[in-house]
Design an enzyme around this catalytic site. Sequence first.
Site, mmCIF file in Angstrom:
data_model
loop_
_atom_site.group_PDB
_atom_site.id
_atom_site.type_symbol
_atom_site.label_atom_id
_atom_site.label_comp_id
_atom_site.label_asym_id
_atom_site.label_seq_id
_atom_site.Cartn_x
_atom_site.Cartn_y
_atom_site.Cartn_z
ATOM 1 N N ASP A 1 15.499 -54.899 -11.715
ATOM 2 C CA ASP A 1 15.113 -54.233 -10.469
ATOM 3 C C ASP A 1 13.654 -54.436 -10.104
ATOM 4 O OD1 ASP A 1 13.860 -52.687 -12.406
ATOM 5 O OD2 ASP A 1 15.356 -51.088 -12.316
ATOM 6 N N GLU B 1 22.403 -56.852 -15.128
ATOM 7 C CA GLU B 1 22.097 -55.414 -15.149
ATOM 8 C C GLU B 1 22.292 -54.816 -13.746
ATOM 9 O OE1 GLU B 1 18.701 -53.126 -17.537
ATOM 10 O OE2 GLU B 1 18.136 -53.416 -15.432
ATOM 11 N N GLU C 1 11.896 -49.577 -7.722
ATOM 12 C CA GLU C 1 13.048 -50.183 -8.396
ATOM 13 C C GLU C 1 14.388 -49.792 -7.784
ATOM 14 O OE1 GLU C 1 9.657 -50.244 -11.304
ATOM 15 O OE2 GLU C 1 10.488 -48.750 -9.931
ATOM 16 N N HIS D 1 4.495 -45.287 -17.862
ATOM 17 C CA HIS D 1 3.985 -46.341 -16.975
ATOM 18 C C HIS D 1 4.523 -46.263 -15.545
ATOM 19 C CE1 HIS D 1 7.912 -48.010 -17.996
ATOM 20 N NE2 HIS D 1 7.812 -48.758 -16.907
ATOM 21 N N ARG E 1 5.167 -45.607 -11.711
ATOM 22 C CA ARG E 1 4.258 -45.315 -10.608
ATOM 23 C C ARG E 1 4.331 -43.858 -10.162
ATOM 24 N NH1 ARG E 1 2.621 -49.974 -7.442
ATOM 25 N NH2 ARG E 1 3.357 -51.898 -8.428
ATOM 26 N N HIS F 1 -0.156 -48.206 -21.544
ATOM 27 C CA HIS F 1 0.006 -49.233 -20.510
ATOM 28 C C HIS F 1 -1.361 -49.577 -19.927
ATOM 29 C CE1 HIS F 1 1.595 -51.231 -16.891
ATOM 30 N NE2 HIS F 1 2.738 -51.292 -17.525
#
Length: 355
Positions: A79, A101, A115, A193, A195, A225
């Site tokens: 994604d 996936e 995503e 990590h 957003r 990260h």
Amino acid sequence: MAPIILEMERRGLQPVFCTTGQHREMLDQMLKVFNLEPHYDLDLMKAGQTLNSLSAEIFKEIDSIFDHEEPDVVLVQGDTTTANIIAQAAFHRKIAVGHIEAGLRTYQKYSPFPEEINRQLISRIATWHFTPTEKATENLLSEGIKKEAIVLTGNTVIDALKMIESELDAETISNNLGLKLTDFEEMILVTGHRRENFGKGIVELCNSLLELAKNKEILIVFPVHLNPGTKTIVEERLKEQLNIKLLPPVNYPEMVWLISNCDLIISDSGGIQEEAPTFKKPVLVTRDYTEREEAVKAGFSILTGSNSQNILSHAFRILKDPPNFQDVENPFGDGNAAKRVVDFLEKQATSTGLS
């Protein structure tokens, strides 16, 4: 994608491997682990780059590769923005797209961002959908995707995990990471990590870790990260704690070793939700929604959001009374997903005359 590329090569096929360079540090680690070298590395990532500018660069660069290679099928995984834009670019050229996936959903536009919309857009484009679970298959069927276009394979992340697990050098990894687990009663692995967790979400996570770290018998290991939205806050708040070990991003074998040796995971990662069940590890998912509902249903994952009190209440409970997953299988696959994907593609090549 590594298990699929390696399976194709094992059968004497010649896949053309292209990367945009998204997630550069992690990408380079994984290429080394699986001994892979891209035929094309567009190396498009720049500091401070927006999703729109990255998308524009991918569109611009991929056409010349399509011109040169003339592919019959383009495979994209997951994604990422890379997967979404490459799928669109292939569609513009009327090239068949296979989505690895496929079918994961939260049906929340901005969670995870970007995503969720990336994978929904790929599903509108893809010719074939390789789903990791029955739930993912059901999602696609409910969206009008034809049954014959869907192939239930399991998730290739489990293939990769099993490949690496069999080759782990525990002593070397422990020494490289500077960890002596025998000095502590329990170890908590932490990652962050996403957003949507930048800022307040990371602050809440740090608050919960500081509270957990008051128990000096607990070691908290946090590979941090590199995104400044995470790194700056974490280092400012946690670097002085002796039983919180902040690490630079670890390579894949190191992460597999950490998962296999921890007692609890606190993470917003989608991949870890899939990997942890192989090692029978509980995961507190610091998100409000997950596209891996199978892990929640099986009891491996618990959605806490980023609220520190929610994280702490579940963490203390699990550490006091660990769940028993002995007879619970990983819902995301058995390690043979890549073989099923390549089996299907070979049959398509035979029946349609694809090269």
